[in-house]
Structure formats: C-alpha cells, structure tokens
Scaffold this active site. Structure first.
Site, mmCIF file in Angstrom:
data_model
loop_
_atom_site.group_PDB
_atom_site.id
_atom_site.type_symbol
_atom_site.label_atom_id
_atom_site.label_comp_id
_atom_site.label_asym_id
_atom_site.label_seq_id
_atom_site.Cartn_x
_atom_site.Cartn_y
_atom_site.Cartn_z
ATOM 1 N N SER A 153 -2.220 -5.932 -6.924
ATOM 2 C CA SER A 153 -2.058 -4.842 -5.953
ATOM 3 C C SER A 153 -2.637 -5.274 -4.620
ATOM 4 O O SER A 153 -3.372 -6.261 -4.542
ATOM 5 C CB SER A 153 -2.839 -3.612 -6.433
ATOM 6 O OG SER A 153 -4.238 -3.869 -6.274
ATOM 7 N N ASP A 154 -2.333 -4.548 -3.584
ATOM 8 C CA ASP A 154 -3.059 -4.760 -2.340
ATOM 9 C C ASP A 154 -4.452 -4.158 -2.540
ATOM 10 O O ASP A 154 -4.731 -3.479 -3.529
ATOM 11 C CB ASP A 154 -2.315 -4.131 -1.154
ATOM 12 C CG ASP A 154 -2.715 -4.806 0.160
ATOM 13 O OD1 ASP A 154 -1.921 -4.784 1.107
ATOM 14 O OD2 ASP A 154 -3.823 -5.385 0.198
ATOM 15 N N ALA A 155 -5.335 -4.414 -1.582
ATOM 16 C CA ALA A 155 -6.747 -4.062 -1.762
ATOM 17 C C ALA A 155 -6.922 -2.563 -1.999
ATOM 18 O O ALA A 155 -6.440 -1.748 -1.208
ATOM 19 C CB ALA A 155 -7.538 -4.476 -0.528
ATOM 20 N N ALA A 175 -5.451 -0.577 -3.751
ATOM 21 C CA ALA A 175 -4.217 0.226 -3.789
ATOM 22 C C ALA A 175 -4.075 1.018 -5.085
ATOM 23 O O ALA A 175 -3.440 2.076 -5.096
ATOM 24 C CB ALA A 175 -3.008 -0.678 -3.579
ATOM 25 N N TYR A 229 0.819 -1.217 0.000
ATOM 26 C CA TYR A 229 0.000 0.000 0.000
ATOM 27 C C TYR A 229 0.850 1.263 0.000
ATOM 28 O O TYR A 229 0.608 2.200 -0.741
ATOM 29 C CB TYR A 229 -0.823 0.059 1.293
ATOM 30 C CG TYR A 229 -2.037 -0.786 1.376
ATOM 31 C CD1 TYR A 229 -2.203 -1.691 2.427
ATOM 32 C CD2 TYR A 229 -3.055 -0.677 0.453
ATOM 33 C CE1 TYR A 229 -3.344 -2.461 2.544
ATOM 34 C CE2 TYR A 229 -4.215 -1.439 0.566
ATOM 35 C CZ TYR A 229 -4.344 -2.326 1.621
ATOM 36 O OH TYR A 229 -5.480 -3.086 1.735
#
Ligand code: GLC
Length: 734
Positions: A263-265, A267, A232
């Site tokens: 990606s992270d959530a 992001a 993130y």
C-alpha cells in the site's frame, strides 16, 4: 539460534518449506512493512522484527543500521526470514539524475534505463533492496506537484518510460547484487486528482482508465516489475488500496501479475479516514480481500489479520497465497544467502566516473529548447561580461530537485558553476534576487526537522531585487535562471497556479527592459508558465530539475557544446486555470468555432506536447503507408524520411500520431502511436518505419463495454511535435 540455510531445492519448494514452519503471526508479519526512520511512529523496529512481526522496513537510509536489523531478523526471529529494505529512490541515490518528467522529455528510453541502472547500483550498494519506483501515473494537470515524478500526459510515451525504468532498476537477473526490486506506482489514477490537489478524489471512466491510465502499468508488468504500490485516493468512490477491481480483477486477473502489492504509506489505516472502512479491523479485512499484500506503516494488518484468520473471516489458504509472492521474491533475490550490505561499498560505487558521466548525458538529453528567436543561442565562449540572475541559479537543491533520499546532502553542479566553468576568463557576476519559498512549510521539512528559516523581510527582498537589476545593468548579457525550489513540486506540493513563484516574473520583466540580450533558463519540477516570457524573451531553455550535473549540462547547451533535442512530455498551459490540458482530447461541438466564444482565453497550450527546438532544423517528408486499406486485425507499415536541413548535427524526435475519424466512441483528435529519436548530420536523411496494428488502433470502448478495433478511416501525421502537418490516411475495413 542459527537457522539452517535451505539452499537445495527450487524456489517454490523452499517457499513451501518456509510456509510450513511459519506460525500464523509470522505469516502476518511478512505482510507488515514498518518505518525504520528515527521519526517513524510505533515501537522500536528491533522489537517488532525479533517477534517476526515485519517483513520489510522502509524510510531507513543507513547501511550499518540495515545490517543491525537484518541480523535481528535472521538470528533472533522465529523463522529467520530476511527483511526487504525499501526506499524512494526516484531519480538517483547519491548521483542524481533528472526528475522522471525530465527523463521522459528526452524521449529516449535508453537514457531512462541507464539512469535507473546507476540509481539501482548505488542504492543496492547502500543496502537498499527495493525502490518505490518507477512512478508511472499519467498526469494532465500541471498544478499537481507529483507530475514531476511521472512521464507526463501520454500513455504511449509513459508506457515506454515505465518499461525502461523497470529494466534499469531490476535488470534481468533477480540475484544481481547491483539491482533493486522495482515498484510500479501509484495504482491507479492518482495523477487525475480533482483540481490537481494532491490526494483528492479521482473520477475516471473505465475507458479513461484502460486507454490512458493503465498502459504504463501494464507495460511495467510486461517488463517484469516485481511489485506494485496501491494509491491513496478514492477512485470512483472506492479507495485504490481497498479496490478489488484494480488489485485483483485487473492486476492479477487480466494482467497475470505474480508479484505483490504494497500500500502507499498508512493507506490501509486511511481506509477508515476516507469513510470507506468502519474501523481498522474492517480496513484490514477489506484491503486484504481487495488483494493488497503488504501494509505500509499503518500497522493495521499486524493488529488484525491473525484474529481475522482465527475467527474464520479470512482463510489460512488466502493468507498463505498473500505471503507466497513475498517469500518467493526474497528467495529469488538470494537474500537468504546474501542478506547483509557491505559497509564501505557505496563510496567506491559512487566514485565510479561513469556515474557522473551518465548524469550529465541524461541531463543534456532531457532539456527542451522552447524559444531561440534570432538564433541568440548558442552563446559565444568569447563573452567577457555575463550576469547570472535568479533565486535558483546557484541552488544545488533546486538543481537536483524533488524526492531526494533521506539525509541526502545536495552536491549538484549549479547553473552558475556550469557557466563559470565554460567562461573561465570572463567576468560572470551573480545575484539571486528576492528569495522564493512555498506558501506553507512542507511536511518533509517537519519529518527531517529542518530548521524553520524566517522569511526574507520585504525590505531585504527589495534590496535583493535592486541588487539583481544593478548586476544585470553592469553586464553585456544576462542569463536569468528562474523556476521552483525543490519543495515546490513533488508530494505535498500542489499549487493553484503555474506562475513563476514570488517576484521572479517581475524581476525578469525589469531586467528585460534594460535592453540587453536575455536568456531564460527554467529549473522546475512541474511545468511553469509565463505567457509574457514566451512573447518577450528570445531564448528559453527548459532544464527541469536536471540532477547532479544539471548546471554543467545547461552550460553545455547554452554554449553550443551540446545541441538540445528534448521534447515536452506534457503540454505547458497558459495558466493554472487552463489545467487540466492535454493534446489527445476529442473534438468538441462547434470545433471550427473560435474557442474565444466559449472561453475568455485561447484553449491552446503555451507550448504543445512533443514540442522542442534545436540549433539546427529538420524536415519530414515522404510519409508512405504500405497499404491504403487493411482489414481489422491487420497492420500497416508507415515510413517517413527525416532530414537535417540545417548546418549543425542534432537530434530530432520523430513522432507518429493517428486520428480515427469515427467509431464505436468519439476518438481523440490525435494520439501518439510511435516515436524515435535520431541523430542526424547536416544534410543527412534517415528513413524511419513504424507499424500500426490492433495494439495501436484498438481501444476500450465505453459504448461497447469492451476492447474494440473499429472499421473506420484514419488520419496519420508524422513530425517533430503533436502539431505535425505531414499527413496521410488509410482505411480499416471489416
Ligand atoms: C509517500 C508516497 C509514495 C512513497 C511512500 C513511501 O507518501 O505517496 O510515493 O513511495 O510514501 O515513502
């Protein structure tokens, strides 16, 4: 319309054939991961999938629903490409293993591999193809809640654990129906957030990144990890999810990673929030340009990539190149041939007795004996009157720990249950004492719309306190079980202190004042710190968050059926204000000086990295080097003998540390460059050999701006923790 199953040609040819018939919109769809949970934002998953607008679904944990969505993808979407179902299976799916920091405390990569292979088997049986693990962020600030998810402070131990977990999750055959795709996360530097505050900016030099943060990630690539997850936070003012240096130059350019990056959530969309991207179109363009393959749940790619290609801002070749690894993994995993989960399989797999056996073994090997003054432990099984006191003593949730899969029902053996099972004929009383709770509600509770339980009133807390003291007073021996609730570590769970939450230490002091023997068992995700306990409680066992069989494993150790052999994968600071704290630091100016001149308290940890006691004793001797002088680029063999000098069998983790006395850069006072856990019978001696070569002696130099191996003198130590004194030295010459 039923798609023809293209199973004849090689994977590459099959992928090209798929690409050739996919529309621009479908190619973009493969780069989009949507939330499948009931609380996920946006339109119904079926509608997106039917249009070919998603390549993967996360946050869904429902076998029947997996098959419903998969059927839509295969039979109703334009190209019939199967979905990848992904979930955070961090330390177990239904059979829960110790949290990864605890598994690292075993210093036994084989047990980490075993644990993740069981997790993979259960998750895959449920219909999950892809886990967002292993989390391999180096962390040196225990205030950061997610320190429990990684392998601690050291890159050498972290790299070994990263590779072992990738092997456990993925196995060696991508078509294996009992394995899952792994994901090395969070690339990179997430564990170094300012002040340990989750998501806060990270500032790391290239030397810190390359020498400390990167080794576990590179080890994961070498172990064949299929995917990465970008982090993130801002790394040196460039968000990791829009960071071309990380995702393209390092990951693909230097490490030749061939998988894909999710990606992270949210992001990608957050690139706007972070003040990096001007708007979501800019966010999509810059994340894509950085090398980010798949947008997790922010919908930014789905909204903008097709237009960016049509407008010429992105090339179709670049788009194909991003989609290719995703299709390749789906073909390799055999998802086109076997897209559906077998309903009912999970219960048969979970019932396999070897899963609980593995959980108990992993828990036993991860626990660390921190104190055992006067040999109070192991306890006698003839005890007749024991009190078990503390707010997590009978908590299945605290025993299993943070990061359970959605809808998981806690089912652990608690410490109280484990102790009662060991002392069937004894009086084993229990009192929780005052409740402990987070300062603020965890977002996870909101997501799962858990009922908001009113806090215990001060009166009820005081009554609970007095009941606990009275219960202790009636017993011959007290086992205090203190620490954290599961939501006090993990994501959204950074803390400003490392104290035992609530009135736990006060309760401990009050009960200790009764003058009875007191044993302290710690159940916690991050390290917790009590200087008072370290000085006054004779026996302390760090049990971490030990999983489904945690309480049974604690009792195995307390009553001597198992001799503890774990070692700390992260040092325990004296307080939150001492963090970040780590052993592999460079010397300071005036190192001989009394640190108290510079500080208001000792700068040494409460318990050092690599530390752990046993019910027996060990000694290392005969530290010998194959040469006293080697040329740059050569290797030296280091051998050491370890002996069990006590009366019972036990495990020792022999650790090898080096120190380069001068060089292109200042070098850490010690660095771990070898370890081996061995089981020795009383009186038995074992000779271990390690090798120190360019991989162990080289480093990235800030001064030189590249990898170097200096000609310099080196110290070598071997022993049972990072303060080992058995010493030798050698020289590297040009
Ligand atoms: C979370 C975490 C990440 C996890 C992802 C999907 O925010 O940062 O580790 O894999 O979202 O649940």
């Amino acid at each position: 319309m039923h798609k023809t199953k293209d199973t004849s040609s090689t994977t590459a040819a099959r992928v090209e054939a798929l690409l050739a018939r996919m529309s621009l919109a479908e190619k973009v769809g493969q780069l989009n991961q949507i939330g499948g949970a009931e609380w996920s934002p946006g339109p119904k998953p079926e509608d997106i999938i039917r249009q070919g607008g998603a390549g993967s679904v996360l946050w869904l944990n429902d076998t029947r629903r997996f098959n419903v969505l998969q059927k839509v993808a295969i039979e109703e979407s334009p190209s019939g490409i199967p979905l990848l179902f992904a979930l955070d299976v961090i330390h177990g799916y239904r059979t829960i293993f110790p949290v990864p920091l605890a598994m690292a405390a075993s210093w036994d990569p084989a047990v980490a591999e075993l644990a993740q292979s069981v997790a993979a088997k259960e998750a895959r049986a449920a219909g999950i193809h892809w886990t967002f693990g292993p989390m391999i962020d180096i962390a040196r600030d225990a205030r950061w809640g997610r320190i429990m998810e990684g392998a601690g402070e050291d890159p050498f131990l972290g790299a070994a654990m990263a590779a072992a977990q990738v092997r456990g999750f993925q196995g060696t055959d991508p078509t294996d129906p009992e394995r899952v795709l792994a994901c090395a996360k969070h690339f990179a530097g997430y564990g170094a957030a300012d002040g340990g505050r989750d998501y806060d900016p990270v500032f790391l030099s290239e030397a810190q990144l390359r020498n400390v943060i990167f080794p576990p990630f590179e080890a994961a690539v070498k172990a064949g990890v299929g995917t990465f997850m970008s982090a993130y936070m801002d790394l040196n003012n460039v968000p990791a999810s829009g960071n071309r240096w990380l995702l393209h130059d390092i990951l693909r350019g230097e490490w030749n990673f061939e998988g894909f990056v999710v990606s992270d959530a949210m992001a990608v969309g957050s690139l706007v929030t972070q003040g990096f991207a001007r708007d979501r179109r800019d966010a999509a363009l810059r994340a894509f340009d950085a090398g980010l393959s798949m947008d997790m749940a922010s919908n930014t790619y789905l909204e903008h990539l097709a237009a960016l290609v049509s407008e010429g801002a992105l090339s179709l070749e670049a788009l194909d190149a991003m989609v290719r690894p995703i299709l390749t993994i789906k073909v390799r995993m055999g998802l086109f041939e076997h897209p559906y989960a077998e309903e009912g399989l999970l219960e048969r797999v979970v019932a396999l007795p070897e899963h609980q056996v593995a959980a108990r073994l992993a828990a036993q090997r991860s626990m660390v004996l921190l104190r055992n003054e006067g040999g109070l432990l192991p306890l006698s099984k003839d005890l007749q009157n024991v009190a078990v006191i503390g707010p997590v003593a009978d908590s299945m949730e605290a025993t299993e720990g943070s990061w359970m899969v959605f809808h998981h029902q806690p089912a652990a053996v608690t410490v109280l249950q484990g102790i009662r099972a060991k002392l069937p004929g004894a009086r084993v009383t229990y009192a929780p004492g005052p409740e402990i709770r987070r300062v603020s509600r965890s977002p996870f509770e909101d997501l799962e719309s858990k009922p908001l339980e009113p806090p215990q009133t001060p009166e009820a807390a005081e009554a609970a306190f007095q009941t606990a003291v009275a219960t202790a007073r009636d017993a011959d021996l007290v086992i205090m079980v203190l620490g954290e609730k599961a939501d006090m570590s993990g994501e959204f769970a950074s803390r400003s202190t490392l104290d035992l939450p609530g009135r736990q230490e006060e309760l401990l002091r009050t009960i200790a004042a009764l003058g009875k023997p007191v044993v302290l068992v710690l159940l916690n995700g991050r390290p917790v710190s009590s200087v008072w306990a370290a000085e006054h409680i004779p026996a302390i066992l760090e049990a971490w968050e030990p999983g489904s069989q945690g309480g049974a494993a604690v009792a195995d150790i307390l009553f001597g059926d198992v001799n503890p052999g774990g070692k700390l994968p992260v040092c325990v600071p004296r307080s939150g204000g001492h963090a970040p704290l780590y052993y592999a630091r460079t010397l300071t100016h005036n190192p001989e000086g009394n640190p108290m001149y510079r500080w208001d308290s000792p700068t040494t940890p409460l318990y050092p990295f690599g530390f752990g006691l046993s019910y027996t004793t060990f000694a290392c001797s005969n530290l010998e080097l194959s040469e006293s002088q080697i040329k740059v680029g050569a290797s030296v063999a280091v051998s050491v003998e370890v002996t069990n000098t006590g009366k019972v069998a036990g495990d020792e983790v022999v650790q090898l540390y080096i120190h380069q006395r001068w060089g292109s850069d200042s070098r850490p006072v010690r660095e771990l460059k070898g370890f081996e856990r061995v089981t020795l019978q009383p009186g038995e001696t074992r000779k271990l050999t390690f090798h120190l070569g360019p991989a162990e002696l080289g480093y990235w130099s800030t001064n030189a701006g590249r990898w170097v191996q200096d000609a310099a003198a080196f110290d070598v130590w071997a022993g049972g923790d990072s303060q080992a004194t058995l010493h030798a030295e050698f020289e590297v010459i040009a």
